[in-house]
Design an enzyme around this catalytic site. Sequence first.
Site, PDB file in Angstrom:
ATOM      1  N   SER A  43       0.822  -1.211   0.000  1.00 22.88           N
ATOM      2  CA  SER A  43       0.000   0.000   0.000  1.00 22.88           C
ATOM      3  C   SER A  43       0.855   1.259   0.000  1.00 22.88           C
ATOM      4  O   SER A  43       1.861   1.364   0.707  1.00 22.88           O
ATOM      5  CB  SER A  43      -0.903  -0.011   1.233  1.00 22.88           C
ATOM      6  OG  SER A  43      -1.744   1.118   1.224  1.00 22.88           O
ATOM      7  N   ILE A  93       3.589  11.115   4.153  1.00 24.99           N
ATOM      8  CA  ILE A  93       2.511  11.489   3.227  1.00 24.99           C
ATOM      9  C   ILE A  93       1.268  11.909   4.022  1.00 24.99           C
ATOM     10  O   ILE A  93       0.593  12.869   3.675  1.00 24.99           O
ATOM     11  CB  ILE A  93       2.168  10.305   2.288  1.00 24.99           C
ATOM     12  CG1 ILE A  93       3.429   9.790   1.565  1.00 24.99           C
ATOM     13  CG2 ILE A  93       1.066  10.686   1.307  1.00 24.99           C
ATOM     14  CD1 ILE A  93       4.063  10.725   0.587  1.00 24.99           C
ATOM     15  N   LEU A  95      -1.470   9.889   4.667  1.00 25.78           N
ATOM     16  CA  LEU A  95      -2.687   9.264   4.122  1.00 25.78           C
ATOM     17  C   LEU A  95      -3.493  10.202   3.214  1.00 25.78           C
ATOM     18  O   LEU A  95      -4.717  10.297   3.322  1.00 25.78           O
ATOM     19  CB  LEU A  95      -3.569   8.704   5.253  1.00 25.78           C
ATOM     20  CG  LEU A  95      -2.957   7.584   6.085  1.00 25.78           C
ATOM     21  CD1 LEU A  95      -3.974   7.034   7.080  1.00 25.78           C
ATOM     22  CD2 LEU A  95      -2.430   6.440   5.212  1.00 25.78           C
ATOM     23  N   CYS A 152      -0.052   3.342  10.582  1.00 26.56           N
ATOM     24  CA  CYS A 152       0.541   4.478   9.878  1.00 26.56           C
ATOM     25  C   CYS A 152       1.134   5.473  10.877  1.00 26.56           C
ATOM     26  O   CYS A 152       0.418   5.972  11.748  1.00 26.56           O
ATOM     27  CB  CYS A 152      -0.491   5.194   9.016  1.00 26.56           C
ATOM     28  SG  CYS A 152       0.229   6.596   8.137  1.00 26.56           S
ATOM     29  N   GLY A 264       9.174  -4.998   3.985  1.00 25.45           N
ATOM     30  CA  GLY A 264      10.262  -4.177   4.535  1.00 25.45           C
ATOM     31  C   GLY A 264      11.559  -4.378   3.772  1.00 25.45           C
ATOM     32  O   GLY A 264      12.267  -5.351   3.998  1.00 25.45           O
ATOM     33  N   GLY A 265      11.824  -3.461   2.841  1.00 26.64           N
ATOM     34  CA  GLY A 265      13.102  -3.475   2.137  1.00 26.64           C
ATOM     35  C   GLY A 265      13.259  -4.595   1.129  1.00 26.64           C
ATOM     36  O   GLY A 265      14.378  -4.887   0.703  1.00 26.64           O
ATOM     37  N   THR A 287       8.903   0.164  -1.285  1.00 24.33           N
ATOM     38  CA  THR A 287       9.773   1.227  -1.793  1.00 24.33           C
ATOM     39  C   THR A 287      10.495   0.842  -3.089  1.00 24.33           C
ATOM     40  O   THR A 287      10.731   1.699  -3.948  1.00 24.33           O
ATOM     41  CB  THR A 287      10.793   1.608  -0.691  1.00 24.33           C
ATOM     42  OG1 THR A 287      10.053   2.075   0.438  1.00 24.33           O
ATOM     43  CG2 THR A 287      11.740   2.687  -1.138  1.00 24.33           C
TER      44      THR A 287
END
Length: 324
Positions: A43, A93, A95, A152, A264-265, A287
């Site tokens: 997401s 960001i 949301l 978040c 994660g990564g 990412t």
Amino acid sequence: MQRPVQLGRTCGELTVSKDQTDSCSLEVSLGRLRLANPVLVGSGTFGYAREMEHLVDLARLGGIIPKTITAEPRIGNTPWRTIETAAGMLNSIGLDNDGIEAFVQHHLPYLSSLPVPVIVSIAGRTSDEFVEMAARLDGLKGVAGIELNISCPNVSGGVDLGTDPQMCEKVVAGCRAACGVPVIAKLTPNVTDIQVIARAAEAGGADAISAINTCLGMAVDWRRARPLLGNVMGGLSGPAIKPIALRIVYQIAAAVDIPIIGIGGIANVDDVMEFLVTGATAVQIGTANFYNPTATMTILDQLPDALDELGATSVQEVVGSLRP
Ligand SMILES: Cc1cc2nc3c(=O)[nH]c(=O)nc-3n(C[C@H](O)[C@H](O)[C@H](O)COP(=O)(O)O)c2cc1C
């Protein structure tokens, strides 16, 4: 860790992906949700999928989790909202999204046309708001599951439900009762004891756990004596957090019996294999989509060979096979 295969009630037809061969099964089950392969997109890192359709063969993905939606539109946080850091990025960001009704009207028709399970990520300001949103999505075409973003770090009070075990259990149970599709709890790493929270999610009836959301961090311009993010703090993601995410998946796997989606990564097939072996049944690419938008495709190309290297003929065989 072997887990029973069950068919989801509303996850739609299982896509027999071209990555699936006779000799190797990439198929996995997240509780009631069956996926053609374990490679999903996270997401907030893949828009609402349409933006990516010219870069990525969306039909090959194991699943899509669009940007988190909220009950009302949100304009998000003050700029700067993203900063590059060593081996990662910070984002705040906040949301930014057009709200659930705009999502249902403008994005869901496209998403539901894809031959891939779409897991809708929701965030409420309160437990009741989460439940109302889950009820609103219940029964809508194209909603294969719901991921509860109780993690978040970029909205006021946003992490509270994911840091308090009682609140976590309550919100998961409420959403589970409010909708028929599988419910996935997305957890924050920013807690002292992740196992307590994971057990609470399981007790609330979560079909699976996604871990992790971003790690709370900061970036500073010392010459101006100013924080670089408009929101001062933000969420760290990318390769920098992979060891933290692996540790958390390992701890959660030891604490619960429901499947885990590792996040994660993760940027390549070796990362994916590390998460599977550690105890994740599936993974989300986050990412990496920003700096290598076709990372998921390369991973899917290479996954059968990586499994073969371990002598495995299915993803499930390697899940949780770590020998500490
Ligand atoms: C720019 C950005 C926006 C994000 N937005 C969301 C979001 O809306 N909802 C959510 O659950 N996670 C969000 N995340 C977190 C990611 O889905 C993921 O959990 C996290 O980045 C760790 O994975 P990664 O290191 O592969 O990016 C966002 C991450 C980034 C970098």
